[in-house]
Design a protein around this motif. Structure first.
Motif, short mmCIF file in Angstrom:
data_model
loop_
_atom_site.label_atom_id
_atom_site.label_comp_id
_atom_site.label_asym_id
_atom_site.label_seq_id
_atom_site.Cartn_x
_atom_site.Cartn_y
_atom_site.Cartn_z
N GLU A 5 0.84 -1.19 0.00
CA GLU A 5 0.00 0.00 0.00
C GLU A 5 0.88 1.24 0.00
O GLU A 5 1.65 1.46 0.94
CB GLU A 5 -0.86 -0.03 1.26
N ASN A 6 0.81 1.99 -1.07
CA ASN A 6 1.49 3.28 -1.18
C ASN A 6 2.99 3.20 -0.87
O ASN A 6 3.56 4.06 -0.20
CB ASN A 6 0.80 4.30 -0.25
N GLN A 8 6.82 3.58 -0.95
CA GLN A 8 7.69 4.68 -1.41
C GLN A 8 9.14 4.30 -1.21
O GLN A 8 9.50 3.69 -0.20
CB GLN A 8 7.43 5.94 -0.56
N GLY A 19 4.57 5.23 -4.71
CA GLY A 19 3.22 4.84 -4.31
C GLY A 19 2.77 3.62 -5.07
O GLY A 19 1.85 3.68 -5.87
N SER A 21 0.87 0.17 -5.03
CA SER A 21 -0.15 -0.53 -4.26
C SER A 21 -0.61 -1.74 -5.05
O SER A 21 -0.91 -1.62 -6.24
CB SER A 21 -1.36 0.37 -4.00
N GLY A 56 4.72 4.10 3.27
CA GLY A 56 3.72 3.12 2.91
C GLY A 56 3.89 1.84 3.71
O GLY A 56 4.65 1.79 4.68
#
Ligand code: ADP
Ligand code: MG
Length: 240
Positions: A5-6, A8, A19, A21, A56
């Motif tokens: 999830e997201n 980085q 980001g 996901s 993330g």
């Protein structure tokens, strides 16, 4: 099996993963495609803890990568990785290459490690090369040994980063065949590849990464034949 999830990641001023996901299910085979420098290798390296993540969340086989208390060594035991370059230990026979980690890390007896190594080398079609030195093998054979070596740790997930890119064209097929067998046996796999025909045939879903994000992800027939994102279409027009 993998929840991201997201995610980085920066290298200095370069914002490489911007980001990411995705959700990957047990036994799924995902092929990752995308231009050079788009972050594909960095993404794989984050998933098995070779790179730290900077933002993330990512959970891989139950290990939370964003949690500093997570035991990265345990994570790596459950996630096998195969690189473009085979990185076999040149001073060990093929069989010893496969026995080392199971004995050192999993504390298998020499005999058990030998049995496991023999079975895996037979599986990848190298049952007659147990005592060979890595440098006496072709690139395709060495890469099959590298795959068998990763499998010797009985991983839950296998990551492949352009496993056939360093091979002469006539040796690519034998390595893809081993990967296809693994896929059919239900191994969860993420494969960065330029082999579009293989991606189309073997993957459950294809992930197109560009500029550090997943621009598009879907079943191969959809992504290759009717890409939704103009970037995917532009990339495919160059490689197909
Ligand atoms: P791909 O595998 O899609 O070709 P990479 O994940 O290898 O892309 O690299 C993405 C970007 O991150 C590139 O700009 C690359 O130069 C940079 N990069 C990768 N690894 C490092 C590193 N260890 N240090 C600095 N920059 C890196
Ligand atoms: Mg790469």
């Amino acid at each position: 099996m993998i929840h991201v999830e997201n995610l980085q990641k920066n290298f200095g001023d370069t914002h490489v993963l911007r980001g990411i996901s995705c959700e990957i299910n047990p036994q799924e085979v995902i092929c990752v495609i995308g231009p050079s420098g788009s972050g594909k290798s960095t993404f794989l390296r984050c998933l098995n803890g070779l790179e730290s993540i900077e933002g993330g969340r990512a959970e891989v086989n139950g290990f939370a990568l964003q949690d500093p208390k997570t035991n990265i060594n345990k994570l790596r035991e459950s996630v096998g990785m195969v690189f473009q370059r085979f990185n076999l230990f040149p001073h060990m026979t093929v069989m010893e290459n496969l026995m080392m980690a199971p004995m050192e890390v999993l504390k298998l007896s020499r005999r058990a490690a030998q049995e496991r190594a023999t079975a895996l080398l037979e599986k990848v079609g190298l049952g007659d090369k147990l005592t060979a030195w890595p440098n006496s093998l072709s690139g395709g054979q060495q890469q099959r040994v590298a795959i068998a070596r990763a499998l010797a740790m009985q991983p839950k997930i296998m990551l492949f980063d352009e496993p056939t890119s360093a091979l002469d064209p006539e040796l690519v097929g034998e390595v893809l065949a081993v990967m296809k067998t693994l896929a059919q046996e239900g191994m969860t796999m993420i494969i960065v590849t330029h082999e579009m025909a293989f991606a189309r045939e073997v993957s459950d879903r294809v992930m197109f990464i560009d500029q550090g994000v997943i621009q598009e992800m879907g079943p191969p027939e959809q992504l290759f034949s009717a890409p939704q994102n103009p970037r995917t279409a532009a990339f495919l027009s160059k490689v197909l």
